[in-house]
Design a protein around this motif. Structure first.
Motif, PDB file in Angstrom:
ATOM      1  N   GLU A  57       0.813  -1.221   0.000  1.00 45.87           N
ATOM      2  CA  GLU A  57       0.000   0.000   0.000  1.00 45.87           C
ATOM      3  C   GLU A  57       0.844   1.267   0.000  1.00 45.87           C
ATOM      4  OE1 GLU A  57      -3.415   0.165  -0.254  1.00 45.87           O
ATOM      5  OE2 GLU A  57      -3.182  -1.973  -0.652  1.00 45.87           O
ATOM      6  N   SER A  58       2.156   1.143   0.161  1.00 43.54           N
ATOM      7  CA  SER A  58       3.009   2.334   0.212  1.00 43.54           C
ATOM      8  C   SER A  58       3.649   2.586  -1.158  1.00 43.54           C
ATOM      9  CB  SER A  58       4.088   2.188   1.278  1.00 43.54           C
ATOM     10  OG  SER A  58       4.969   1.147   0.945  1.00 43.54           O
ATOM     11  N   TYR A  59       4.035   3.844  -1.376  1.00 45.62           N
ATOM     12  CA  TYR A  59       4.670   4.201  -2.633  1.00 45.62           C
ATOM     13  C   TYR A  59       5.682   5.317  -2.403  1.00 45.62           C
ATOM     14  CZ  TYR A  59       1.833   8.434  -2.809  1.00 45.62           C
ATOM     15  OH  TYR A  59       1.267   9.649  -2.534  1.00 45.62           O
ATOM     16  N   SER A  60       6.604   5.429  -3.346  1.00 42.57           N
ATOM     17  CA  SER A  60       7.534   6.550  -3.351  1.00 42.57           C
ATOM     18  C   SER A  60       7.600   7.082  -4.783  1.00 42.57           C
ATOM     19  CB  SER A  60       8.921   6.135  -2.856  1.00 42.57           C
ATOM     20  OG  SER A  60       9.443   5.100  -3.651  1.00 42.57           O
ATOM     21  N   ILE A  61       7.780   8.391  -4.896  1.00 42.33           N
ATOM     22  CA  ILE A  61       7.896   9.026  -6.213  1.00 42.33           C
ATOM     23  C   ILE A  61       9.339   8.874  -6.676  1.00 42.33           C
ATOM     24  CG2 ILE A  61       7.739  11.187  -7.509  1.00 42.33           C
ATOM     25  CD1 ILE A  61       5.623  12.078  -5.422  1.00 42.33           C
ATOM     26  N   ILE A  62       9.534   8.243  -7.838  1.00 43.58           N
ATOM     27  CA  ILE A  62      10.893   8.013  -8.345  1.00 43.58           C
ATOM     28  C   ILE A  62      11.154   8.753  -9.654  1.00 43.58           C
ATOM     29  CG2 ILE A  62      11.207   5.822  -7.131  1.00 43.58           C
ATOM     30  CD1 ILE A  62      10.509   4.393  -9.758  1.00 43.58           C
ATOM     31  N   GLY A  63      10.166   9.468 -10.152  1.00 39.57           N
ATOM     32  CA  GLY A  63      10.320  10.279 -11.352  1.00 39.57           C
ATOM     33  C   GLY A  63       9.152  11.230 -11.463  1.00 39.57           C
TER      34      GLY A  63
END
Length: 125
Positions: A57-63
């Motif tokens: 359910e988690s995310y990180s912005i990589i672009g």
């Protein structure tokens, strides 16, 4: 090239076209936005493109890439906005992780409409 996502809101249509949905280490994510509207881009403030790495359910912005609707290429039916996002080491996925590409259209009145799809990124051995 293939239509990747389509956002339709009132009389606005934003199509995100990617040259390749399967990116290999060393490649660049290239594409274009095709914006059609009955009324001068129908008051679009800006369009944001995000690449997210999802893990559960988690995310990180990589672009990320943002586009204002000024100085774009015009055809008789659409505005064409080319874009390029360069991957880095964060794009490599472990088991259970995936890469999501989002298109977010933000209107002058603050309304946001988004569409997203999965892309793949392959590390070379």
């Amino acid at each position: 090239m293939k239509v990747f996502t389509v956002i339709e809101f009132d009389s606005v249509k934003v199509e995100t076209i990617l040259t390749n949905m399967e990116i290999i280490e060393g490649d660049t994510l290239n594409g274009s936005l095709f914006v059609t509207a009955e009324d001068e881009a129908e008051h679009i403030d800006f369009i944001t493109l995000k690449v997210l790495k999802m893990s559960g359910e988690s995310y990180s912005i990589i672009g990320k890439h943002s586009v204002e609707m000024v100085g774009t290429i015009h055809t008789k039916d659409a505005e064409i906005v080319p874009f390029e996002i360069i991957p880095d080491e964060r794009w490599g996925c472990l088991e259970g992780e995936k890469i999501i590409f989002q298109t977010i259209v933000t209107f002058l009145n603050g309304t946001e409409v988004k569409a997203e799809e999965e892309i793949t990124y392959t590390l070379l051995d």
